[in-house]
Design an enzyme around this catalytic site. Structure first.
Site, PDB file in Angstrom:
ATOM      1  N   ARG A  85      -6.389   2.973  11.574  1.00 25.39           N
ATOM      2  CA  ARG A  85      -6.042   1.648  12.114  1.00 25.39           C
ATOM      3  C   ARG A  85      -7.041   1.129  13.127  1.00 25.39           C
ATOM      4  NH1 ARG A  85       0.388   1.339  11.237  1.00 25.39           N
ATOM      5  NH2 ARG A  85       0.421   3.027   9.725  1.00 25.39           N
ATOM      6  N   ARG A 105      12.191  -9.632   1.781  1.00 27.30           N
ATOM      7  CA  ARG A 105      12.502  -8.436   0.975  1.00 27.30           C
ATOM      8  C   ARG A 105      13.777  -7.775   1.500  1.00 27.30           C
ATOM      9  NH1 ARG A 105       8.068  -3.830   2.884  1.00 27.30           N
ATOM     10  NH2 ARG A 105       9.030  -3.437   4.921  1.00 27.30           N
ATOM     11  N   ARG A 124       4.359  -7.262  14.291  1.00 24.10           N
ATOM     12  CA  ARG A 124       3.683  -6.226  13.469  1.00 24.10           C
ATOM     13  C   ARG A 124       2.431  -6.786  12.816  1.00 24.10           C
ATOM     14  NH1 ARG A 124       8.337  -4.605   9.797  1.00 24.10           N
ATOM     15  NH2 ARG A 124       6.891  -3.578   8.389  1.00 24.10           N
ATOM     16  N   ARG A 170      16.044  -5.174   6.324  1.00 24.83           N
ATOM     17  CA  ARG A 170      15.688  -4.113   7.263  1.00 24.83           C
ATOM     18  C   ARG A 170      15.634  -4.681   8.674  1.00 24.83           C
ATOM     19  NH1 ARG A 170      10.470  -0.568   5.495  1.00 24.83           N
ATOM     20  NH2 ARG A 170       9.831  -1.102   7.603  1.00 24.83           N
ATOM     21  N   LYS A 218       0.819  -1.218   0.000  1.00 24.09           N
ATOM     22  CA  LYS A 218       0.000   0.000   0.000  1.00 24.09           C
ATOM     23  C   LYS A 218       0.854   1.271   0.000  1.00 24.09           C
ATOM     24  CE  LYS A 218      -1.117   0.153   4.958  1.00 24.09           C
ATOM     25  NZ  LYS A 218       0.004  -0.708   5.389  1.00 24.09           N
TER      26      LYS A 218
HETATM   27  P1  AMP Z   1       4.012   2.938   9.483  1.00 28.37           P
HETATM   28  O1  AMP Z   1       5.114   3.780   8.921  1.00 28.37           O
HETATM   29  O2  AMP Z   1       2.704   3.145   8.748  1.00 28.37           O
HETATM   30  O3  AMP Z   1       4.396   1.494   9.627  1.00 28.37           O
HETATM   31  O4  AMP Z   1       3.742   3.489  10.985  1.00 28.37           O
HETATM   32  C1  AMP Z   1       4.767   3.478  11.936  1.00 28.37           C
HETATM   33  C2  AMP Z   1       4.168   3.590  13.341  1.00 28.37           C
HETATM   34  O5  AMP Z   1       3.461   4.827  13.489  1.00 28.37           O
HETATM   35  C3  AMP Z   1       3.126   2.525  13.709  1.00 28.37           C
HETATM   36  O6  AMP Z   1       3.733   1.330  14.154  1.00 28.37           O
HETATM   37  C4  AMP Z   1       2.355   3.239  14.813  1.00 28.37           C
HETATM   38  O7  AMP Z   1       3.098   3.253  16.019  1.00 28.37           O
HETATM   39  C5  AMP Z   1       2.305   4.670  14.318  1.00 28.37           C
HETATM   40  N1  AMP Z   1       1.100   4.948  13.505  1.00 28.37           N
HETATM   41  C6  AMP Z   1       1.058   5.249  12.175  1.00 28.37           C
HETATM   42  N2  AMP Z   1      -0.218   5.490  11.786  1.00 28.37           N
HETATM   43  C7  AMP Z   1      -1.000   5.339  12.883  1.00 28.37           C
HETATM   44  C8  AMP Z   1      -2.399   5.443  13.135  1.00 28.37           C
HETATM   45  N3  AMP Z   1      -3.280   5.764  12.171  1.00 28.37           N
HETATM   46  N4  AMP Z   1      -2.841   5.219  14.411  1.00 28.37           N
HETATM   47  C9  AMP Z   1      -1.989   4.939  15.408  1.00 28.37           C
HETATM   48  N5  AMP Z   1      -0.651   4.799  15.250  1.00 28.37           N
HETATM   49  C10 AMP Z   1      -0.146   5.007  14.004  1.00 28.37           C
END
Ligand code: AMP
Length: 223
Positions: free
Chosen positions: A93, A133, A176, A165, A15
């Site tokens: 989320r 990956r 995750r 990574r 995504k």
């Molecule tokens: P991502 O880069 O999308 O994997 O987001 C990294 C981290 O940011 C996640 O593991 C959450 O801790 C936080 N995060 C990102 N988007 C949200 C959201 N909509 N609600 C709550 N936490 C978020």
């Protein structure tokens, strides 16, 4: 009227890649809440309350909703004010967040512009994709483990070294997926299904094929 396009999908579904392509194609603003949070950490402008909230990110837990709304609604408002559409990546989320975004969009007469793209991928496929990956240490390009890429040791774009990574280690990926995988997504998907704005794309397909399917979905009504 410009669209508000929301991408949902488990980690590893593509995504991030696909939402950036859509934003680029239509000149929309790409808003990733993960990126907004990382920027807040990096630029050091967070107040004490925000700093405490940002601590959650370190453990892989979700940050408090109020911080997401503060950052995301501000970014959406700015983009729409300057006449741009918006592509949201990872911004929702939970059903509670979906409900609050809905109220925000309704308040700004944007709710009828919302279109949701769900990139589907099983948790097992997500696990194998994320743990195999690799990422270019120089430019950040993600290299999937495919017959024609598995022999590569250097980035096809910039010749940087390819590495795994740190957060793609199996134990971290498992947690995750447990926290942000299909179990978490199901009620969100149902929320948008009942509102008639959900579109599904099979994320197991090759990147170019997924891109084409999304282009077809959007082409009829995007400006
Ligand atoms: P991502 O880069 O999308 O994997 O987001 C990294 C981290 O940011 C996640 O593991 C959450 O801790 C936080 N995060 C990102 N988007 C949200 C959201 N909509 N609600 C709550 N936490 C978020």
């Amino acid at each position: 009227m410009k669209k508000i396009i929301l991408f949902v999908g488990p980690p590893g579904s593509g995504k991030g890649t696909q939402s950036k392509k859509v934003a680029e194609r239509y000149g929309y603003r790409h808003i990733s809440t993960g990126d907004l949070l990382r920027e807040l950490v990096a630029n050091g402008s967070a107040d004490t309350e925000e700093q405490e909230a940002l601590e959650k990110m370190k453990t892989g837990a979700l940050v408090p909703d109020w911080l997401i709304y503060r950052l995301a609604f501000h970014a959406i408002g700015q983009a729409v004010h300057s006449g741009r559409g918006v592509v949201l990546d990872g911004a929702i989320r939970s059903v509670e967040q979906a409900t609050q975004y809905e109220a925000f969009l309704a308040e700004h007469n944007l709710l009828s512009e919302l279109q949701v793209i769900h990139i589907t991928l099983s948790d097992e496929d997500a696990l194998s994709r994320l743990t195999t990956r690799r990422i270019c240490a120089a430019c950040g390009e993600l290299i999937p483990w495919l017959p024609d890429t598995m022999q590569l040791t250097h980035c096809p774009k910039c010749n940087g070294e390819l590495r795994h990574r740190a957060d793609d280690a199996e134990e971290v990926v498992r947690s995750r997926i447990a926290l942000q995988g299909n179990a978490m997504l199901a009620p969100i998907v149902e929320f948008y299904q009942t509102r008639g704005v959900l579109n599904e794309v099979d994320g197991r397909q090759e990147i170019g094929v997924v891109e084409e399917k999304i282009r077809e979905l959007l082409s009829s009504d995007i400006k």
